[in-house]
Design an enzyme around this catalytic site. Structure first.
Site, PDB file in Angstrom:
ATOM      1  N   ALA A  41       0.843  -1.196   0.000  1.00 11.07           N
ATOM      2  CA  ALA A  41       0.000   0.000   0.000  1.00 11.07           C
ATOM      3  C   ALA A  41       0.876   1.242   0.000  1.00 11.07           C
ATOM      4  CB  ALA A  41      -0.918  -0.002   1.221  1.00 11.07           C
ATOM      5  N   ASP A  42       0.302   2.326  -0.482  1.00 11.81           N
ATOM      6  CA  ASP A  42       0.951   3.622  -0.415  1.00 11.81           C
ATOM      7  C   ASP A  42      -0.131   4.673  -0.206  1.00 11.81           C
ATOM      8  OD1 ASP A  42       3.593   5.101  -0.807  1.00 11.81           O
ATOM      9  OD2 ASP A  42       2.196   6.224  -2.078  1.00 11.81           O
ATOM     10  N   THR A  43       0.128   5.603   0.700  1.00 13.03           N
ATOM     11  CA  THR A  43      -0.843   6.650   1.013  1.00 13.03           C
ATOM     12  C   THR A  43      -0.236   8.010   0.734  1.00 13.03           C
ATOM     13  OG1 THR A  43      -1.839   5.281   2.755  1.00 13.03           O
ATOM     14  CG2 THR A  43      -2.285   7.654   2.845  1.00 13.03           C
ATOM     15  N   THR A  51      -5.199   6.204  -0.691  1.00 13.01           N
ATOM     16  CA  THR A  51      -4.365   5.020  -0.493  1.00 13.01           C
ATOM     17  C   THR A  51      -4.528   4.108  -1.691  1.00 13.01           C
ATOM     18  OG1 THR A  51      -4.584   5.149   1.906  1.00 13.01           O
ATOM     19  CG2 THR A  51      -3.840   3.045   1.004  1.00 13.01           C
ATOM     20  N   GLY A  52      -3.404   3.734  -2.277  1.00 12.78           N
ATOM     21  CA  GLY A  52      -3.386   2.733  -3.332  1.00 12.78           C
ATOM     22  C   GLY A  52      -2.953   1.409  -2.732  1.00 12.78           C
TER      23      GLY A  52
END
Length: 192
Positions: free
Chosen positions: A74-76, A110-111
């Protein structure tokens, strides 16, 4: 509840992501790699950015994963008027970011990437967060006492600043913490 036919790997050092995934009751282990490139093309906007970065993180793990493993990355980002606010480099940048967010709404995006040897799913979740106006005294108190240098946009909604600054949220609270856990649960059911 469903059973996943995979050993779930959370590829994150974030204590918030560990806590949120743990709340689903799905067994998982944490595995992290250092030095993953988190750059992205300038042409990407909004949700495309964290989805791209989460995908790059997943690709870094893919060659070392076993057939029965599932990697979750994840990345935010905090997205304010077309500008990405990542993790602040230092105290001054954290203060600048919070001054920028003070008194208006921004998006937290978020991805997430879910990868097995056979299948990949990627998605983004966006929450709109409304901040009350903050004084410099409040911003400096928060930065000096909570040191939010590992948090996109220089804040953690679950900390003091979330109590005093956030007037409302449109979307998932947990997404703002760093993992849209309900959406992730729904996606994981498709893998079960």
């Amino acid at each position: 509840m469903f059973n996943l036919p995979y050993q779930v790997i959370l590829a994150s050092n974030s204590p918030r992501r560990k806590e949120l995934l743990g709340g689903l009751g799905i067994p998982f282990e944490v595995r992290t790699l250092q030095g993953i490139d988190e750059s992205y093309p300038d042409t990407l906007k909004g949700e495309e950015i964290p989805v791209h970065i989460a995908g790059k993180k997943a690709e870094a793990y893919k060659s070392a994963m076993a057939d029965d493993e599932m990697i979750i990355t994840a990345d935010t980002i905090v997205y304010d008027n077309g500008q990405v606010l990542g993790k602040p480099k230092d105290r001054e940048e954290a203060i600048r970011m919070l001054r920028q967010l003070s008194g208006h709404a921004h998006e937290v995006i978020t991805g997430v990437s879910i990868v097995t040897k056979e299948k990949t799913a990627r998605f983004a979740s966006t929450s709109k967060v409304f901040f009350a106006p903050l004084t410099d005294e409040e911003i400096i108190y928060y930065v000096d006492n909570y040191r939010p240098f590992d948090k996109a946009g220089a804040y953690g909604i679950q900390e003091w600043i979330g109590f005093v600054a956030v007037t409302r949220i449109e979307g998932s609270y947990f997404n703002v913490m760093g993992l849209p856990i309900q959406r992730l649960y729904t996606e994981l059911k498709h893998f079960a």
